[in-house]
Design a protein around this motif. Structure first.
Motif, PDB file in Angstrom:
ATOM      1  N   LYS A 139      22.383  60.222  34.153  1.00 14.44           N
ATOM      2  CA  LYS A 139      21.339  60.330  33.136  1.00 14.44           C
ATOM      3  C   LYS A 139      21.366  61.693  32.458  1.00 14.44           C
ATOM      4  N   PHE A 161      16.770  59.848  27.889  1.00 17.70           N
ATOM      5  CA  PHE A 161      16.640  58.547  28.535  1.00 17.70           C
ATOM      6  C   PHE A 161      15.598  58.694  29.648  1.00 17.70           C
ATOM      7  N   THR A 189      13.996  55.705  31.612  1.00 16.34           N
ATOM      8  CA  THR A 189      13.878  54.676  32.642  1.00 16.34           C
ATOM      9  C   THR A 189      15.256  54.152  33.019  1.00 16.34           C
ATOM     10  N   ASP A 248      17.107  44.107  23.270  1.00 18.10           N
ATOM     11  CA  ASP A 248      16.018  44.792  23.975  1.00 18.10           C
ATOM     12  C   ASP A 248      14.951  45.159  22.957  1.00 18.10           C
ATOM     13  N   GLY A 287      12.121  49.074  20.343  1.00 20.57           N
ATOM     14  CA  GLY A 287      13.386  48.526  19.869  1.00 20.57           C
ATOM     15  C   GLY A 287      13.236  47.433  18.833  1.00 20.57           C
ATOM     16  N   THR A 307      17.366  52.828  18.298  1.00 18.87           N
ATOM     17  CA  THR A 307      17.274  53.398  19.632  1.00 18.87           C
ATOM     18  C   THR A 307      18.631  53.267  20.311  1.00 18.87           C
ATOM     19  N   VAL A 330      20.570  52.049  24.208  1.00 11.35           N
ATOM     20  CA  VAL A 330      20.575  51.543  25.578  1.00 11.35           C
ATOM     21  C   VAL A 330      21.963  51.827  26.138  1.00 11.35           C
ATOM     22  N   GLN A 388      19.865  46.808  18.845  1.00 12.91           N
ATOM     23  CA  GLN A 388      18.973  45.933  19.610  1.00 12.91           C
ATOM     24  C   GLN A 388      18.246  44.918  18.731  1.00 12.91           C
ATOM     25  N   GLN A 447      21.036  50.200  33.492  1.00 13.09           N
ATOM     26  CA  GLN A 447      20.678  50.396  32.091  1.00 13.09           C
ATOM     27  C   GLN A 447      19.705  51.567  31.960  1.00 13.09           C
ATOM     28  N   ARG A 479      17.325  53.715  29.436  1.00 18.25           N
ATOM     29  CA  ARG A 479      16.627  53.503  28.157  1.00 18.25           C
ATOM     30  C   ARG A 479      15.666  54.665  27.882  1.00 18.25           C
ATOM     31  N   VAL A 537      11.179  51.398  25.455  1.00 15.94           N
ATOM     32  CA  VAL A 537      12.213  50.417  25.100  1.00 15.94           C
ATOM     33  C   VAL A 537      12.481  49.547  26.324  1.00 15.94           C
ATOM     34  N   ARG A 538      12.399  48.226  26.169  1.00 13.46           N
ATOM     35  CA  ARG A 538      12.690  47.305  27.259  1.00 13.46           C
ATOM     36  C   ARG A 538      13.444  46.102  26.721  1.00 13.46           C
TER      37      ARG A 538
END
Length: 209
Positions: free
Chosen positions: A95, A110, A112, A130, A135, A140, A142, A181, A202, A204, A208-209
């Motif tokens: 990360k 980033f 999460t 996502d 997103g 964004t 990922v 996304q 992943q 993010r 953003v999910r």
């Protein structure tokens, strides 16, 4: 959980660490403001990391509503929210390296980490972007690290068009950026030939999910 995957003959390093990014990253410009970066073999010792995560991560099964039914999600999941400790120091290193490399372009860190465990070729993820959260309306990124048995990641433009294919595993990195996304979709299809396990990690940004 017992790991069962075909280890890479090239990944014999017990020291787990992300490699360099910089010029080793290959960018492909897509249409409508989307792009992807690919860095094969970014994580050295990826097979060792796989074995560690299999045991360290609290994998869970989920069920979700699909149309009129509630169905099993065809993979196991784990999610580390902002501020939660990641399950292995190598993920913290990864990360940090991504934050440094993409700082100027992304403009934030980033925050999460979501992990998915694909147990065999029957596990999959359908076409999607996502788009829960920012997103849906904002550019964004990922970043996905794949370890374990390689699986095929497919990408296609929303509304139809040529499909791109990337076989990812053993420490490969792919980053989907720009409008990707919301203007493209990606999927991991089922496969009758794949029998080994794969972990997808992943990273993010916030929201953003």
């Amino acid at each position: 959980m017992t790991s069962a995957f075909q280890a890479s003959l090239l990944d014999c390093d017990d020291d787990v660490a992300p490699g360099l990014l910089g010029s080793s990253v290959r960018r492909t410009e897509l249409d409508r403001g989307a792009w992807i970066d690919v860095r094969p073999g970014w994580i050295s010792g990826a097979d060792t990391l796989f074995d560690r995560l299999i045991d360290a991560v609290p994998w869970r099964a989920e069920r979700r509503r699909m149309y009129e039914r509630v169905v099993d999600v065809p993979r196991l999941l784990a999610f580390y929210a902002e501020g939660e400790a990641l399950p292995d120091p190598a993920l913290d290193e990864a990360k940090r390296a991504l934050d440094v490399h993409y700082a100027e372009e992304l403009g934030e860190s980033f925050r999460t980490a979501g992990l998915c465990l694909y147990r065999d070729g029957r596990d999959s993820v359908a076409w999607h972007g996502d788009t829960i959260g920012r997103g849906r309306s904002e550019d964004t990124m990922v970043a996905i690290v794949s370890i374990g048995t390689p699986r095929t990641l497919l990408l296609r433009p929303r509304g139809g068009g040529p499909t791109l294919r990337h076989d990812l595993g053993h420490g490969d990195l792919i980053v989907m950026g720009g409008s990707c996304q919301r203007t493209w979709e990606h999927a991991i299809p089922k496969s009758a030939r794949v029998t080994g396990l794969r972990i997808s990690i992943q990273f993010r940004p916030r929201g953003v999910r």
